[in-house]
Scaffold this motif. Sequence first.
Motif, short mmCIF file in Angstrom:
data_model
loop_
_atom_site.label_atom_id
_atom_site.label_comp_id
_atom_site.label_asym_id
_atom_site.label_seq_id
_atom_site.Cartn_x
_atom_site.Cartn_y
_atom_site.Cartn_z
N ASP A 165 33.80 26.08 82.56
CA ASP A 165 35.01 26.64 81.97
C ASP A 165 35.39 27.96 82.62
O ASP A 165 34.55 28.69 83.15
CB ASP A 165 34.80 26.87 80.47
N LEU A 186 34.84 30.41 73.22
CA LEU A 186 34.08 29.73 72.18
C LEU A 186 32.60 29.80 72.52
O LEU A 186 32.21 29.88 73.68
CB LEU A 186 34.53 28.27 72.10
N LYS A 212 30.38 27.59 72.69
CA LYS A 212 29.89 26.49 73.51
C LYS A 212 30.40 26.54 74.94
O LYS A 212 30.00 25.72 75.77
CB LYS A 212 30.27 25.15 72.89
N MET A 213 31.29 27.48 75.25
CA MET A 213 31.84 27.56 76.59
C MET A 213 30.80 28.06 77.58
O MET A 213 30.08 29.02 77.31
CB MET A 213 33.07 28.47 76.62
N THR A 221 41.39 26.22 74.70
CA THR A 221 39.94 26.35 74.88
C THR A 221 39.19 25.10 74.44
O THR A 221 38.08 24.84 74.90
CB THR A 221 39.40 27.57 74.10
N ASP A 222 39.79 24.32 73.57
CA ASP A 222 39.21 23.03 73.18
C ASP A 222 40.37 22.11 72.77
O ASP A 222 41.00 22.33 71.73
CB ASP A 222 38.23 23.19 72.03
N HIS A 233 40.46 19.27 71.50
CA HIS A 233 40.30 18.49 70.28
C HIS A 233 40.60 19.30 69.02
O HIS A 233 40.77 18.73 67.94
CB HIS A 233 38.89 17.89 70.22
N GLU A 234 40.69 20.63 69.15
CA GLU A 234 41.11 21.44 68.02
C GLU A 234 42.62 21.35 67.80
O GLU A 234 43.11 21.59 66.71
CB GLU A 234 40.70 22.90 68.24
N ARG A 278 37.65 11.15 72.58
CA ARG A 278 36.63 12.02 73.18
C ARG A 278 35.95 11.28 74.33
O ARG A 278 34.84 10.77 74.21
CB ARG A 278 35.62 12.47 72.12
N HIS A 284 37.20 19.27 78.45
CA HIS A 284 37.51 19.51 77.03
C HIS A 284 38.55 20.62 76.90
O HIS A 284 38.89 21.02 75.79
CB HIS A 284 36.24 19.88 76.26
N GLN A 285 39.04 21.12 78.04
CA GLN A 285 40.11 22.12 78.05
C GLN A 285 41.30 21.58 78.82
O GLN A 285 41.18 20.58 79.55
CB GLN A 285 39.62 23.42 78.68
#
Length: 237
Positions: free
Chosen positions: A63, A74, A76-77, A121-122, A124-125, A132, A166-167
Amino acid sequence: MAAFIARGRPLIGVTASVHGSRIAWWANRLALRRAGARAVRITARDPFPIERLDGLVVGGGDDIDAALYGETALPKMRIDPERDRLELCALDGAAARRLPVLGICRGSQMINVHRGGSLLTDIHEVYEEAPRLRTVLPRKRIRIDPRSHLYRILGIAECRVNALHHQAVDRLGDGLRVVARETVGIVQGIEAVHHPFLIGVQWHPEYLVADQRQQALFRTLAATAAGTASLEDATAL
């Protein structure tokens, strides 16, 4: 561009992480070789003078630091600040020399950040209904703007691509336009409005080795770097 005359094949730089996957590097190197170009791997530990390049591939990987576009990372990044600095500098040099540039996945996002844009940044948010997917196989359907350079290169308005991200691009950077989206709306392709070849794709065409339409991205990049083709000629390459 004159380097093509002197050396016979254009030299394309491919950015990567110091500890990044060698598989991606070899896939890009093979794609460029098949396209008639030579490739050099560029990392923060092994930089390469931009003035010696005829073109640039900003590759996939970790990322991008969210602080570069005014957001908070985030937990998890996984970021690589040294690579971020390397690529921003490389894009500065490419812009100054009007080099053709292809951004792949993270590289597409970096083109947008370099021009003042931002990222989700994600995804899915925001796009909760988005599948996914994480696969090198072409499982995601996208639509391409028929008025775009990307369409003229691929020669198709819809296709399936792979997904390892995921971004994605959020607010567009200066001088850029969205030219491809997946069916739920996530940005899958961007390009510069006033540039011979500055294109970012959210997927990984280097892994779609049997798809000649996807490999046309590398052929057109190489031909543009060599000074032998325009985007209007792309579908004939």
